[in-house]
Every structure is written in structure tokens, then in C-alpha cells.
Design an enzyme around this catalytic site. Sequence first.
Site, PDB file in Angstrom:
ATOM      1  N   ARG A   1       2.213  -6.227   9.360  1.00 18.93           N
ATOM      2  CA  ARG A   1       1.841  -5.612   9.956  1.00 18.93           C
ATOM      3  C   ARG A   1       2.424  -5.298  11.420  1.00 18.93           C
ATOM      4  NH1 ARG A   1      -4.261  -7.579   7.535  1.00 18.93           N
ATOM      5  NH2 ARG A   1      -4.040  -6.089   5.789  1.00 18.93           N
TER       6      ARG A   1
ATOM      7  N   THR B   1      -5.567  -7.234  10.314  1.00 21.45           N
ATOM      8  CA  THR B   1      -5.955  -6.079   9.723  1.00 21.45           C
ATOM      9  C   THR B   1      -5.906  -5.114  10.306  1.00 21.45           C
ATOM     10  OG1 THR B   1      -7.653  -7.379   8.975  1.00 21.45           O
ATOM     11  CG2 THR B   1      -8.072  -4.103   8.989  1.00 21.45           C
TER      12      THR B   1
ATOM     13  N   HIS C   1      -2.341  -5.209   1.617  1.00 27.08           N
ATOM     14  CA  HIS C   1      -3.760  -6.496   0.729  1.00 27.08           C
ATOM     15  C   HIS C   1      -3.510  -8.126   0.813  1.00 27.08           C
ATOM     16  CE1 HIS C   1      -7.858  -7.670  -0.636  1.00 27.08           C
ATOM     17  NE2 HIS C   1      -6.537  -8.224  -1.337  1.00 27.08           N
TER      18      HIS C   1
ATOM     19  N   LYS D   1       0.897  -1.039  -0.216  1.00 23.28           N
ATOM     20  CA  LYS D   1      -0.281  -0.211  -0.609  1.00 23.28           C
ATOM     21  C   LYS D   1       1.018   1.589  -0.039  1.00 23.28           C
ATOM     22  CE  LYS D   1      -4.189  -2.926   2.384  1.00 23.28           C
ATOM     23  NZ  LYS D   1      -4.973  -2.585   3.156  1.00 23.28           N
TER      24      LYS D   1
ATOM     25  N   TYR E   1     -12.260  -2.562  -4.323  1.00 25.17           N
ATOM     26  CA  TYR E   1     -12.656  -2.613  -2.660  1.00 25.17           C
ATOM     27  C   TYR E   1     -14.176  -2.263  -2.592  1.00 25.17           C
ATOM     28  CZ  TYR E   1      -7.995  -2.529  -0.402  1.00 25.17           C
ATOM     29  OH  TYR E   1      -7.325  -2.366   0.392  1.00 25.17           O
TER      30      TYR E   1
ATOM     31  N   GLU F   1      -9.150 -10.253  -8.423  1.00 22.35           N
ATOM     32  CA  GLU F   1      -8.169  -9.795  -7.628  1.00 22.35           C
ATOM     33  C   GLU F   1      -7.322  -9.708  -8.799  1.00 22.35           C
ATOM     34  OE1 GLU F   1      -9.591  -9.547  -2.958  1.00 22.35           O
ATOM     35  OE2 GLU F   1      -7.812  -9.957  -3.331  1.00 22.35           O
TER      36      GLU F   1
ATOM     37  N   PHE G   1     -15.060   3.039   6.181  1.00 18.42           N
ATOM     38  CA  PHE G   1     -14.239   3.046   5.851  1.00 18.42           C
ATOM     39  C   PHE G   1     -14.712   3.168   5.002  1.00 18.42           C
ATOM     40  CE2 PHE G   1     -14.053  -1.032   7.084  1.00 18.42           C
ATOM     41  CZ  PHE G   1     -14.104  -1.361   5.452  1.00 18.42           C
TER      42      PHE G   1
ATOM     43  N   ARG H   1      -2.276 -14.634   3.875  1.00 10.30           N
ATOM     44  CA  ARG H   1      -2.793 -13.801   5.231  1.00 10.30           C
ATOM     45  C   ARG H   1      -2.090 -14.540   6.671  1.00 10.30           C
ATOM     46  NH1 ARG H   1      -6.432 -10.163   4.118  1.00 10.30           N
ATOM     47  NH2 ARG H   1      -7.384 -11.236   6.059  1.00 10.30           N
TER      48      ARG H   1
ATOM     49  N   ASN I   1      -1.929  -0.247   6.608  1.00 17.58           N
ATOM     50  CA  ASN I   1      -1.841  -1.461   7.163  1.00 17.58           C
ATOM     51  C   ASN I   1      -0.964  -2.448   6.023  1.00 17.58           C
ATOM     52  OD1 ASN I   1      -3.733  -2.100   5.369  1.00 17.58           O
ATOM     53  ND2 ASN I   1      -5.026  -3.326   7.224  1.00 17.58           N
TER      54      ASN I   1
HETATM   55  P1  ADP Z   1      -8.003  -7.126   5.251  1.00 12.20           P
HETATM   56  O1  ADP Z   1      -6.884  -6.395   4.347  1.00 12.20           O
HETATM   57  O2  ADP Z   1      -7.541  -7.347   6.068  1.00 12.20           O
HETATM   58  O3  ADP Z   1      -8.272  -8.378   4.658  1.00 12.20           O
HETATM   59  P2  ADP Z   1     -10.494  -5.346   5.700  1.00 12.20           P
HETATM   60  O4  ADP Z   1     -10.801  -6.413   4.009  1.00 12.20           O
HETATM   61  O5  ADP Z   1     -11.637  -5.735   6.413  1.00 12.20           O
HETATM   62  O6  ADP Z   1      -8.909  -6.170   5.925  1.00 12.20           O
HETATM   63  O7  ADP Z   1      -9.823  -4.746   5.070  1.00 12.20           O
HETATM   64  C1  ADP Z   1      -9.626  -3.872   3.695  1.00 12.20           C
HETATM   65  C2  ADP Z   1      -8.482  -2.093   4.082  1.00 12.20           C
HETATM   66  O8  ADP Z   1      -9.697  -1.915   4.576  1.00 12.20           O
HETATM   67  C3  ADP Z   1      -8.620  -2.855   5.589  1.00 12.20           C
HETATM   68  O9  ADP Z   1      -7.748  -3.677   5.467  1.00 12.20           O
HETATM   69  C4  ADP Z   1      -7.673  -1.588   5.716  1.00 12.20           C
HETATM   70  O10 ADP Z   1      -6.790  -0.883   5.320  1.00 12.20           O
HETATM   71  C5  ADP Z   1      -8.733  -1.090   5.779  1.00 12.20           C
HETATM   72  N1  ADP Z   1      -9.752  -1.017   6.380  1.00 12.20           N
HETATM   73  C6  ADP Z   1     -10.351  -2.337   7.644  1.00 12.20           C
HETATM   74  N2  ADP Z   1     -11.366  -1.644   8.499  1.00 12.20           N
HETATM   75  C7  ADP Z   1     -10.904  -0.635   9.151  1.00 12.20           C
HETATM   76  C8  ADP Z   1     -11.469   0.542  10.434  1.00 12.20           C
HETATM   77  N3  ADP Z   1     -11.957  -0.042  11.202  1.00 12.20           N
HETATM   78  N4  ADP Z   1     -11.227   1.260   9.775  1.00 12.20           N
HETATM   79  C9  ADP Z   1     -10.118   2.094   8.625  1.00 12.20           C
HETATM   80  N5  ADP Z   1     -10.233   1.276   7.886  1.00 12.20           N
HETATM   81  C10 ADP Z   1     -10.398  -0.016   7.943  1.00 12.20           C
HETATM   82 MG    MG Z   2      -9.660  -7.889   2.613  1.00 10.97          MG
END
Ligand code: ADP
Ligand code: MG
Length: 140
Positions: free
Chosen positions: A104, A93, A117, A11, A51, A128, A59, A87, A114
Site C-alpha cells: 500500500r 489501510t 484486500h 483491487k 463486504y 472469504e 464508506f 497483512r 488501496n
Molecule cells: P482493510 O482492507 O485494511 O482490512 P477495512 O477492512 O477496515 O480495511 O476496510 C475495508 C476497505 O474499505 C479498505 O481496504 C478500504 O478500501 C475501504 N475503507 C476503509 N476505511 C475507509 C475510509 N475511512 N474511507 C474510505 N474507504 C475506506
Molecule cells: Mg478488512
Amino acid sequence: MSVQQTLSILKPDVTRRNLTGKINAKIEDAGLRIIAQKRLWLTRAQAEGFYAVHAERSFFSDLCEFMTTGPVVVQVLEGSDAVVKYRDIMGATNPANAAEGTIRKEFAESIEANSVHGSDSEENAASEISYFFSRTEIVG
Ligand code: ADP
Ligand code: MG
């Protein structure tokens, strides 16, 4: 165990801090092969399309904004059980909840910024990967 491919994104917080090599080393140390890789500056539309599954989340808008604040590196990773393996080394996350030794835990700035992805299922990995790469760009 089966050989799988998964989609990874380094990212904008990673490219901004010049950490792409450190994260690629962690990926390779885990036994995953980077079989496709390119650096892109996503448009807002590309980020929203990627996304789209999160479109209703609170968010979503901030996330899409963040993903366009600088270049990203999109990658296809290959290896045994690559989806779950990546993962696992990514960590939770929210970096506050990420296990020691994960990407992370070591590098993420916040729950939003974070660092990485990774696809969450083989099915999502396939869609994807095709969002960013054509077949001829993936060299296993
Ligand atoms: P992951 O990337 O671990 O699969 P998610 O798919 O739930 O997590 O979310 C996608 C991305 O959205 C996260 O990697 C993070 O950058 C952002 N994100 C997720 N939850 C939050 C939150 N509560 N507040 C702000 N950003 C968030
Ligand atoms: Mg995800």
C-alpha cells in the site's frame, strides 16, 4: 508457525494501472504461494456480499462502487502464518500510514483505492476463500 491460506484481492486500481505482476512479485518474494487466482469483474451484489461486514460503515456504498469500477484479481495465498504475513506486507489501510516497503505504501492511491484486500483472521479467510473459489480451483 502453521501453514495457512488467506484470501487476497488485487483491487480495480491495480488492474487499471497494469500492476498485477508487480504485486504478485511482492507476494512471492515474501514467501507466499499463489495457489489459486482468477480475474473477475464483480457485480454490485458480489461486492456488497463480500463486504457485508462493513454494511453499516459510512464508506460502504462508495467502497462497493469502487470495487465494481474495473476487474479485480482474486487469489488464495498459502504459506506459514499467511494471514498475518500478508497483512504485514499489505501495510496499513490508509497508505499515508503504511510502512516503507509495503504494497500500500508503494502502490495505493488512497484509503479507498488501496490496491489490495487481505483476510484479517484465519476464520474470515476460510469464509472469504469459499466466497470466490471451489475446492477444485485451489491447487496447493
Ligand atoms: P482493510 O482492507 O485494511 O482490512 P477495512 O477492512 O477496515 O480495511 O476496510 C475495508 C476497505 O474499505 C479498505 O481496504 C478500504 O478500501 C475501504 N475503507 C476503509 N476505511 C475507509 C475510509 N475511512 N474511507 C474510505 N474507504 C475506506
Ligand atoms: Mg478488512
